[in-house]
Structure formats: C-alpha cells, structure tokens
Design a protein around this motif. Structure first.
Motif, PDB file in Angstrom:
ATOM      1  N   VAL A  40       9.412  -4.492 -10.775  1.00 32.86           N
ATOM      2  CA  VAL A  40       8.244  -3.886 -10.121  1.00 32.86           C
ATOM      3  C   VAL A  40       7.384  -3.139 -11.127  1.00 32.86           C
ATOM      4  CG1 VAL A  40       7.516  -2.131  -8.456  1.00 32.86           C
ATOM      5  CG2 VAL A  40       9.333  -3.732  -7.852  1.00 32.86           C
ATOM      6  N   ILE A  41       8.018  -2.290 -11.940  1.00 34.97           N
ATOM      7  CA  ILE A  41       7.267  -1.491 -12.906  1.00 34.97           C
ATOM      8  C   ILE A  41       6.670  -2.370 -13.998  1.00 34.97           C
ATOM      9  CG2 ILE A  41       7.500   0.319 -14.666  1.00 34.97           C
ATOM     10  CD1 ILE A  41       9.434   1.747 -12.853  1.00 34.97           C
ATOM     11  N   ALA A  42       7.308  -3.489 -14.289  1.00 31.64           N
ATOM     12  CA  ALA A  42       6.763  -4.417 -15.282  1.00 31.64           C
ATOM     13  C   ALA A  42       5.401  -4.946 -14.870  1.00 31.64           C
ATOM     14  CB  ALA A  42       7.724  -5.579 -15.507  1.00 31.64           C
ATOM     15  N   THR A  43       5.122  -4.997 -13.564  1.00 33.70           N
ATOM     16  CA  THR A  43       3.810  -5.432 -13.075  1.00 33.70           C
ATOM     17  C   THR A  43       2.854  -4.262 -12.894  1.00 33.70           C
ATOM     18  OG1 THR A  43       4.463  -5.278 -10.742  1.00 33.70           O
ATOM     19  CG2 THR A  43       4.871  -7.365 -11.853  1.00 33.70           C
ATOM     20  N   ALA A  44       3.208  -3.092 -13.452  1.00 34.63           N
ATOM     21  CA  ALA A  44       2.420  -1.859 -13.313  1.00 34.63           C
ATOM     22  C   ALA A  44       2.440  -1.343 -11.880  1.00 34.63           C
ATOM     23  CB  ALA A  44       0.974  -2.068 -13.786  1.00 34.63           C
ATOM     24  N   GLY A  45       3.511  -1.637 -11.150  1.00 36.96           N
ATOM     25  CA  GLY A  45       3.673  -1.133  -9.795  1.00 36.96           C
ATOM     26  C   GLY A  45       4.718  -0.043  -9.732  1.00 36.96           C
ATOM     27  N   ILE A  46       5.076   0.337  -8.513  1.00 41.91           N
ATOM     28  CA  ILE A  46       6.102   1.351  -8.276  1.00 41.91           C
ATOM     29  C   ILE A  46       6.659   1.115  -6.881  1.00 41.91           C
ATOM     30  CG2 ILE A  46       4.659   3.133  -7.208  1.00 41.91           C
ATOM     31  CD1 ILE A  46       7.183   3.859  -9.983  1.00 41.91           C
ATOM     32  N   ASP A  47       7.927   1.440  -6.675  1.00 44.47           N
ATOM     33  CA  ASP A  47       8.528   1.310  -5.349  1.00 44.47           C
ATOM     34  C   ASP A  47       9.282   2.589  -5.024  1.00 44.47           C
ATOM     35  OD1 ASP A  47       9.689   0.612  -2.979  1.00 44.47           O
ATOM     36  OD2 ASP A  47      10.454  -1.316  -3.653  1.00 44.47           O
ATOM     37  N   LEU A  48       8.684   3.408  -4.181  1.00 43.21           N
ATOM     38  CA  LEU A  48       9.264   4.695  -3.805  1.00 43.21           C
ATOM     39  C   LEU A  48      10.153   4.600  -2.574  1.00 43.21           C
ATOM     40  CD1 LEU A  48       6.075   6.928  -4.214  1.00 43.21           C
ATOM     41  CD2 LEU A  48       7.917   6.563  -5.868  1.00 43.21           C
ATOM     42  N   SER A  49      10.356   3.400  -2.051  1.00 34.56           N
ATOM     43  CA  SER A  49      11.019   3.265  -0.756  1.00 34.56           C
ATOM     44  C   SER A  49      12.449   2.750  -0.827  1.00 34.56           C
ATOM     45  CB  SER A  49      10.200   2.322   0.137  1.00 34.56           C
ATOM     46  OG  SER A  49      10.123   1.023  -0.417  1.00 34.56           O
ATOM     47  N   VAL A  50      12.962   2.434  -2.010  1.00 32.37           N
ATOM     48  CA  VAL A  50      14.259   1.759  -2.068  1.00 32.37           C
ATOM     49  C   VAL A  50      15.397   2.626  -1.542  1.00 32.37           C
ATOM     50  CG1 VAL A  50      13.657   0.115  -3.883  1.00 32.37           C
ATOM     51  CG2 VAL A  50      14.418   2.406  -4.521  1.00 32.37           C
ATOM     52  N   GLY A  51      15.351   3.928  -1.771  1.00 33.09           N
ATOM     53  CA  GLY A  51      16.400   4.796  -1.258  1.00 33.09           C
ATOM     54  C   GLY A  51      16.427   4.813   0.264  1.00 33.09           C
ATOM     55  N   SER A  52      15.261   4.889   0.880  1.00 29.98           N
ATOM     56  CA  SER A  52      15.177   4.863   2.337  1.00 29.98           C
ATOM     57  C   SER A  52      15.580   3.500   2.879  1.00 29.98           C
ATOM     58  CB  SER A  52      13.748   5.202   2.789  1.00 29.98           C
ATOM     59  OG  SER A  52      13.395   6.510   2.402  1.00 29.98           O
ATOM     60  N   MET A  53      15.248   2.435   2.160  1.00 26.04           N
ATOM     61  CA  MET A  53      15.652   1.097   2.599  1.00 26.04           C
ATOM     62  C   MET A  53      17.170   0.945   2.580  1.00 26.04           C
ATOM     63  SD  MET A  53      12.860  -1.708   1.341  1.00 26.04           S
ATOM     64  CE  MET A  53      12.771  -1.310  -0.390  1.00 26.04           C
ATOM     65  N   VAL A  54      17.828   1.574   1.618  1.00 28.17           N
ATOM     66  CA  VAL A  54      19.292   1.538   1.572  1.00 28.17           C
ATOM     67  C   VAL A  54      19.876   2.151   2.841  1.00 28.17           C
ATOM     68  CG1 VAL A  54      21.300   2.557   0.420  1.00 28.17           C
ATOM     69  CG2 VAL A  54      19.506   1.461  -0.933  1.00 28.17           C
ATOM     70  N   ALA A  55      19.330   3.289   3.249  1.00 33.37           N
ATOM     71  CA  ALA A  55      19.821   3.945   4.466  1.00 33.37           C
ATOM     72  C   ALA A  55      19.548   3.097   5.701  1.00 33.37           C
ATOM     73  CB  ALA A  55      19.164   5.319   4.611  1.00 33.37           C
ATOM     74  N   ALA A  56      18.332   2.596   5.837  1.00 32.42           N
ATOM     75  CA  ALA A  56      17.964   1.812   7.018  1.00 32.42           C
ATOM     76  C   ALA A  56      18.767   0.519   7.099  1.00 32.42           C
ATOM     77  CB  ALA A  56      16.467   1.503   6.990  1.00 32.42           C
ATOM     78  N   ALA A  57      18.934  -0.154   5.977  1.00 37.68           N
ATOM     79  CA  ALA A  57      19.679  -1.420   5.970  1.00 37.68           C
ATOM     80  C   ALA A  57      21.147  -1.189   6.313  1.00 37.68           C
ATOM     81  CB  ALA A  57      19.555  -2.089   4.608  1.00 37.68           C
ATOM     82  N   GLY A  58      21.710  -0.087   5.837  1.00 34.49           N
ATOM     83  CA  GLY A  58      23.104   0.210   6.139  1.00 34.49           C
ATOM     84  C   GLY A  58      23.331   0.453   7.616  1.00 34.49           C
ATOM     85  N   VAL A  59      22.477   1.266   8.227  1.00 35.06           N
ATOM     86  CA  VAL A  59      22.623   1.548   9.653  1.00 35.06           C
ATOM     87  C   VAL A  59      22.369   0.284  10.472  1.00 35.06           C
ATOM     88  CG1 VAL A  59      21.756   2.922  11.587  1.00 35.06           C
ATOM     89  CG2 VAL A  59      22.009   3.972   9.338  1.00 35.06           C
ATOM     90  N   PHE A  60      21.365  -0.501  10.082  1.00 32.83           N
ATOM     91  CA  PHE A  60      21.078  -1.746  10.804  1.00 32.83           C
ATOM     92  C   PHE A  60      22.276  -2.690  10.743  1.00 32.83           C
ATOM     93  CE2 PHE A  60      19.504  -6.131  10.938  1.00 32.83           C
ATOM     94  CZ  PHE A  60      18.807  -6.106  12.144  1.00 32.83           C
ATOM     95  N   GLY A  61      22.864  -2.843   9.570  1.00 34.04           N
ATOM     96  CA  GLY A  61      24.040  -3.693   9.446  1.00 34.04           C
ATOM     97  C   GLY A  61      25.187  -3.188  10.289  1.00 34.04           C
ATOM     98  N   GLY A  62      25.353  -1.866  10.345  1.00 35.83           N
ATOM     99  CA  GLY A  62      26.429  -1.293  11.128  1.00 35.83           C
ATOM    100  C   GLY A  62      26.288  -1.541  12.619  1.00 35.83           C
ATOM    101  N   ILE A  63      25.071  -1.390  13.154  1.00 32.48           N
ATOM    102  CA  ILE A  63      24.898  -1.602  14.594  1.00 32.48           C
ATOM    103  C   ILE A  63      24.915  -3.084  14.942  1.00 32.48           C
ATOM    104  CG2 ILE A  63      23.608   0.547  14.850  1.00 32.48           C
ATOM    105  CD1 ILE A  63      21.047  -1.096  15.026  1.00 32.48           C
ATOM    106  N   MET A  64      24.604  -3.948  13.972  1.00 32.72           N
ATOM    107  CA  MET A  64      24.706  -5.378  14.237  1.00 32.72           C
ATOM    108  C   MET A  64      26.160  -5.811  14.378  1.00 32.72           C
ATOM    109  SD  MET A  64      21.768  -6.745  14.604  1.00 32.72           S
ATOM    110  CE  MET A  64      22.138  -8.492  14.413  1.00 32.72           C
ATOM    111  N   VAL A  65      27.040  -5.161  13.645  1.00 33.56           N
ATOM    112  CA  VAL A  65      28.466  -5.465  13.762  1.00 33.56           C
ATOM    113  C   VAL A  65      28.986  -5.020  15.125  1.00 33.56           C
ATOM    114  CG1 VAL A  65      30.748  -4.902  12.861  1.00 33.56           C
ATOM    115  CG2 VAL A  65      28.888  -5.411  11.291  1.00 33.56           C
ATOM    116  N   GLY A  66      28.580  -3.818  15.571  1.00 28.78           N
ATOM    117  CA  GLY A  66      29.029  -3.309  16.861  1.00 28.78           C
ATOM    118  C   GLY A  66      30.369  -2.604  16.758  1.00 28.78           C
TER     119      GLY A  66
END
Length: 305
Positions: A40-66
């Motif tokens: 991402v940074i190589a393209t002169a960009g930035i991603d400030l959301s990866v930490g929040s995505m880790v949390a959201a993806a974890g909870v989503f995976g957990g509720i999908m399992v049941g």
C-alpha cells in the motif's frame, strides 16, 4: 545490536529460546499486516483500518461458526473473506471513487470497529471448541494449531509469517505486478502514460491489505482462543511503523520487503527488552513514536521538500 544489548542487560531471560519464540509469535500478526502495508505504502497510499478489520473479521468468523460449530475451516474462510471484503470497500472508494487514502481508510477504521462491536453485542466469541483437542496440543490444521501449534519447536504462526514474507518479496521484486506497484508510487502520471493500469493496481493493493488482515485475524484469534471486538487496537500504527523504519518511502516509489521484515523484528526486540526492564506501557508508546518519527526524518532529505 539490539539483541546483544538485551543479552547484556538481561542475560538470564532475554537471549533464551523461550523469549525468542515468544517474540516471533507475537510479531507474526503485525508482521503479516506489515507486508500488506508495504504494498500500500509503495503506491504512496496508507491503510489506517487494518487493526479494526482484524477485530471485525474475527467476530464475524466467530458468529458464523455459531455456538455449536466445530469447524475451523468455517471460521478461517469467514474471517479472511470478510476482511478481504472490507479491503475491497477501501479499494473501490480509493481507486474508483478517488477518495484520498487517508480519509477512506480512516472511515473504514471507524466502520470496521463499529461492526466488531455490533456483530456480537460487544461480547467476545470463544473459539476453544475449534481446536479438535486440548488447548495445549491442538489437532494439526485446526484453528488453534495456527496459534499454539509448533513444527520442529517453532510456532506455526512464524512459518506463516515467513512464507508470506517470501511470497511478498517474490511478487514485489520478481514480477511485472511488483514493478507496476513501484511505478505507480514513483510517478502515477508517468506510469499511466506508459500503459500501467494505475487504478487496477491501486485497487489490488488495498484488497491485498484486507486479505492479509484476514490472515492476521486467524493468527491472532488462534493464539488467544477467542475473537474480541477490541482486538487489533492500534495494530495499523505498528504495521506502518515497521514499514517506515524498514526503509519503505512514505512518498511511494520505493519499497523493501526485507526491510519491513527487519522492522517488525526491531520493534519486537525493543518492546521485549523494555518489558523485561519493567518499563511502563506509556514509556513503550513514547519510544515507538520516537522511533517512527526518527525514521521519517531520516527519509526527509531524499524528498527534497
């Protein structure tokens, strides 16, 4: 040099195999995020959301399992796909909506964290039923195996981090796609005139960042045995810091996977040493900020402001 200093200051605890293994295990989660952040940074960009995505993806995976689910595969696929979807939202808004990366990913930072809190009513999801054995000796390729399993005494998560680092190096340095990524970051208009599909390249790096956030989710939740809506807090800053001190230019056009790998290990060594010296969390945070600031200042002369 950091390792030598730690061995001198704490000879009984710092240079031990257990401490090295713990450092590698803890750094693997941020390390995988940092590889994606490098693109991402190589393209002169930035991603400030990866930490929040880790949390959201974890909870989503957990509720999908049941509550009665026992399939590790369901959690792994759900977490990775959900994080990739969130990364695709970032990619679409930046590449085709032409939203500034800082703003787009800052918005996703808030959205993903909110989703993590909403999906299971602010409660963590236990994943201990997915191990296929005891927590200390999980079944191979079960979820918890990726967190606490070992191969030849080395944690599985370290092997995952190393494999992704090697693949990232090959893609960035030995493929046309990698050359395109560097070209887009170096001079976007020149790259467009030369026939590089600029928008597609920008789109792809944010999707890649989301995908690797999903893999980090698997490693983190596997190690903890649960998915928490407050996990991954400030991981994006750790990943950005590792990329910057590794030598990747925030202005784009220059990136190094090896440097990122060493940046991750540098942070791991520093914070392990400070923890063993009984320094407070506040001091560690100040140190982290000073390291990142110093790395950026070292890059400043080449920017010719």
């Amino acid at each position: 040099l950091l390792f030598v200093a730690g061995a001198i200051l704490k000879p009984d605890t710092f240079p031990t195999w257990d401490n090295i293994r713990n450092m590698l295990t803890q750094s693997s989660v941020v390390g995988v995020l940092a590889i994606g952040m490098t693109f991402v940074i190589a393209t002169a960009g930035i991603d400030l959301s990866v930490g929040s995505m880790v949390a959201a993806a974890g909870v989503f995976g957990g509720i999908m399992v049941g509550d009665d689910g026992t399939s590790s595969l369901v959690f792994i696929l759900a977490a990775i796909l959900f994080a990739t979807f969130l990364g695709s939202v970032n990619a679409t808004s930046i590449a085709y909506g032409r939203v500034v990366p800082f703003i787009a990913t800052l918005a996703m930072f808030s959205i993903a964290r909110g989703l993590a809190l909403l999906l299971n009513d602010k409660l963590p999801v236990s994943l201990l039923d997915l191990n296929g054995g005891s927590f200390g000796d999980p079944r191979p390729f079960s979820l918890l195996w990726f967190g606490v399993g070992r191969i030849f005494g080395i944690p599985v998560s370290v092997f995952v981090f190393l494999a992704i680092t090697i693949l990232g190096w090959v893609v960035l340095n030995r493929t046309r796609y990698g050359r395109y990524v560097i070209a887009v970051g170096g001079n976007r208009e020149a790259a467009r005139i030369a026939g590089v599909p600029v928008r597609r390249i920008i789109f792809s790096v944010y999707v890649l960042s989301g995908f690797l956030a999903g893999i980090s989710t698997v490693l983190l939740c596997a190690r903890l045995g649960s998915a928490s809506p407050v996990s991954g807090n400030l991981y994006e800053l750790d990943a950005i810091g590792a990329v910057v001190i590794g030598g990747t230019s925030l202005a784009g056009g220059r990136a190094t996977i090896v440097g990122t790998f060493l940046g991750v290990l540098t942070f791991a060594l520093i914070f392990s040493l400070m923890t063993q010296l009984n320094l407070s969390t506040e001091v560690q945070q100040v140190t982290k900020g000073l390291i990142v600031l110093g790395a950026v200042l070292l890059q400043r002369p080449e920017a010719r402001y």
